[in-house]
Design an enzyme around this catalytic site. Structure first.
Site, PDB file in Angstrom:
ATOM      1  N   ASP A 171      49.291  63.993  32.667  1.00  0.00           N
ATOM      2  CA  ASP A 171      49.303  65.435  32.920  1.00  0.00           C
ATOM      3  C   ASP A 171      49.388  66.198  31.609  1.00  0.00           C
ATOM      4  OD1 ASP A 171      49.457  67.941  34.011  1.00  0.00           O
ATOM      5  OD2 ASP A 171      51.567  67.769  34.592  1.00  0.00           O
ATOM      6  N   LYS A 183      53.101  61.338  44.698  1.00  0.00           N
ATOM      7  CA  LYS A 183      52.297  62.024  43.682  1.00  0.00           C
ATOM      8  C   LYS A 183      51.834  61.020  42.633  1.00  0.00           C
ATOM      9  CE  LYS A 183      52.787  65.340  39.870  1.00  0.00           C
ATOM     10  NZ  LYS A 183      53.733  66.242  39.164  1.00  0.00           N
ATOM     11  N   LYS A 243      50.585  72.024  28.407  1.00  0.00           N
ATOM     12  CA  LYS A 243      52.002  71.824  28.117  1.00  0.00           C
ATOM     13  C   LYS A 243      52.251  71.889  26.614  1.00  0.00           C
ATOM     14  CE  LYS A 243      52.909  68.485  31.859  1.00  0.00           C
ATOM     15  NZ  LYS A 243      54.006  69.183  32.546  1.00  0.00           N
ATOM     16  N   ASP A 290      54.088  60.709  35.339  1.00  0.00           N
ATOM     17  CA  ASP A 290      53.871  61.697  36.390  1.00  0.00           C
ATOM     18  C   ASP A 290      53.276  61.091  37.656  1.00  0.00           C
ATOM     19  OD1 ASP A 290      54.418  64.288  37.084  1.00  0.00           O
ATOM     20  OD2 ASP A 290      52.485  65.093  36.448  1.00  0.00           O
ATOM     21  N   ASP A 296      49.430  73.693  35.530  1.00  0.00           N
ATOM     22  CA  ASP A 296      50.450  72.670  35.295  1.00  0.00           C
ATOM     23  C   ASP A 296      51.312  72.448  36.532  1.00  0.00           C
ATOM     24  OD1 ASP A 296      51.830  70.749  33.860  1.00  0.00           O
ATOM     25  OD2 ASP A 296      53.217  72.181  32.943  1.00  0.00           O
ATOM     26  N   ARG A 340      51.561  69.516  43.415  1.00  0.00           N
ATOM     27  CA  ARG A 340      51.621  70.034  44.785  1.00  0.00           C
ATOM     28  C   ARG A 340      50.228  70.186  45.386  1.00  0.00           C
ATOM     29  NH1 ARG A 340      54.885  75.089  42.824  1.00  0.00           N
ATOM     30  NH2 ARG A 340      55.469  73.466  41.331  1.00  0.00           N
ATOM     31  N   GLU A 373      50.176  71.110  39.245  1.00  0.00           N
ATOM     32  CA  GLU A 373      49.058  70.411  39.872  1.00  0.00           C
ATOM     33  C   GLU A 373      49.484  69.406  40.937  1.00  0.00           C
ATOM     34  OE1 GLU A 373      50.853  67.364  37.913  1.00  0.00           O
ATOM     35  OE2 GLU A 373      50.479  69.349  37.069  1.00  0.00           O
TER      36      GLU A 373
END
Length: 495
Positions: A266, A261, A273, A284, A343, A347, A345
């Site tokens: 993010d 990933k 968030k 991230d 959030d 996956r 995202e």
């Protein structure tokens, strides 16, 4: 990185380091370890007396410095090495790096029966604990200006047969160097780091290592149907990329795809968030950093395993072009998902990469690493990744490599009765089911994109252990590079 040399006859240099192990059942005090080149009898007697006077235990990572004015050596360090396992030596190396951080050179007398694996673990501890992230130099802040020392400039290891351990030391160097690279990539602030920056940072290094590099930019991603990557990256002015690396040695018999990933920052998107949760979101992309660095390490070690590495890279931002909760995303290969939370995202970009790997690359197995959920930390704490797989043998082999590397993971289930949680009324899947079990249902979502390879797949949710909130053993505050060491222990097993 600090220099580590193997010698048989050391010059007289300060400080001298002697290894100490805990007391046995019939002993009152810890004892000096028998070393390949014993110190002078007078020095050994003095060190033995210190063991009880200083109340030392010999526990791995314990250090004690004694000054000896007017005598050689003028400084003596006693280093606890525990029971002598690889983990103890790694911890001892880390403690020694910190205890001697401002030294020019230190000399460590190694045990007469030290294994190459133990020596390699010591070297890893020295190199990893002496890491410190540095921003690129500027006119106001020149490179290595007044920074504190990371560790000693040089460590001399005194062994009976240097040639015996050269291979292990080189493997440790590559492992530490690539772990430090993953830390650098993850620590880099997102004011600098974006998908294009990541690609430009890695491309020349990958090409020098003999890897084939393919980069898909937004236009090509759209033409080929990578809807998840495009959706997540659509809110940013700095567009997404898919970085593909290939290591294909002629003697390889197994093909593994590594997916990481790569969300370079993010915000949570429209499902924004809280402030506190956003501060460290430069981390991230730690999964992408780990798989890319491990691939470079595999090439440097010339591992006889074919590796294709995919890093879906995007910045999840808030704007008029950001994707919305309730949107339906069409992923590579045609599966659709209804976005319940922008959030969640990671996956979405992983789903594209996994579907592409299965459809186009023909691997024998697939492994993905991702800073995927906060539920990982809720379930397992700050130091342990969550591992998912339908294959007991595959999971056991990977967990053994994680343990040997000094990292931590714990296998969690993929319950069949949670699968209905994924079913959407308007798409094939919900991206993030509302029933809870966040790390588990994220893994179940990803599994839907594995097709016939769902039983030859490993997923590691490593959000929690990707970051250290203080120095501990070989970890330093900041990015840990989690996963690089585990992959470089595991990949040789595939050969």
């Amino acid at each position: 990185m600090l220099a580590i040399r193997l010698v048989t006859d050391p010059a007289e240099r300060d400080p001298l380091v002697l290894p100490v192990r805990p007391a046995g059942d019939a002993q009152e005090h810890p004892e000096l370890v028998a070393v390949a080149r014993p110190p002078a009898a007078e020095l050994a007697d003095e060190a033995t007396a210190l063991l009880s006077m200083a109340r030392l235990t010999g526990e791995a990572g314990e250090t004690h410095l004694t000054l000896r004015p007017g005598r050689a050596p003028s400084r003596l360090v006693l280093l606890g090495v525990g029971d002598g396992g690889d983990g103890d030596w790694r911890r001892a190396g880390a403690a020694l790096a910190r205890a001697t951080a401002h030294e020019t050179c230190i000399t460590l007398l190694m045990p007469v029966d030290v294994t190459s694996e133990a020596l390699g673990a010591l070297a890893e501890g020295l190199w990893l604990a002496s890491y410190r992230f540095r921003m690129p130099p500027t006119a106001q802040r020149p490179a290595d200006g007044d920074d504190e020392a990371d560790g000693p400039a040089e460590v001399v290891l005194v062994v009976a047969d240097p040639q015996q351990h050269e291979g292990a030391l080189e493997r440790a160097r590559i492992t530490a160097e690539t772990t430090r690279l993953a830390r650098d990539l993850t620590n880099m602030p997102s004011s600098v780091k974006c998908p294009q920056w990541f690609v430009e940072r890695i491309r020349p290094e990958a090409e020098r290592a003999g890897l084939t590099v393919t980069v898909r930019e937004p236009g090509q991603l759209a033409a080929e149907g990578f809807g998840g990557i495009l959706a997540v990256g659509g809110g940013s002015a700095r567009g997404p990329r898919l970085l593909e690396l290939s290591w294909a040695p002629e003697n390889a018999t197994t093909h593994v795809v590594l997916v990481g990933k790569g969300i370079t920052f993010d915000t949570g998107g429209i499902s924004i968030k809280p402030r506190e949760a956003m501060v460290l979101m430069r981390k991230d992309m730690a999964g992408a950093a780990a798989v890319v660095a491990a691939t470079l390490g595999a090439a440097a070690m010339k591992l006889p395993v074919r590796i294709t590495t995919l890093a879906p890279l995007a910045e999840n931002m808030v704007s008029g072009t950001a994707f919305r909760p309730g949107d339906v995303v069409r992923h590579y290969g045609g599966i659709t998902s209804e976005t319940t939370n922008s959030d969640a995202e990671g996956r979405l970009v992983l789903a594209d990469a996994l579907a592409y790997a299965v459809s186009e690359l023909g691997p024998d197995l697939v492994v993905d690493l991702a800073t995927l959920t906060g539920a990982n930390a809720v379930a397992l704490g700050k130091h342990t990744g969550a591992l998912y797989s339908d294959d007991d043998t595959l999971a056991a082999g990977f967990l053994a490599a994680v343990d040997a590397a000094g990292e931590r993971a714990w296998r969690l289930p993929l319950p069949a009765d949670y699968v209905p949680y994924l079913r959407s009324d308007i798409a094939d899947l919900y991206s993030a089911p509302l029933q809870g079990a966040g790390s588990v249902t994220a893994a179940l979502f990803l599994r839907e994109f594995l097709g016939d390879l769902r039983d030859r797949w490993l997923h590691v949710d490593m959000s929690a252990p990707s970051w250290a909130y203080g120095d501990q053993h070989e970890l330093v505050s900041g990015a840990t590079g989690w996963g690089v060491r585990s992959l470089l222990r595991w990949l040789p097993d595939l050969a």
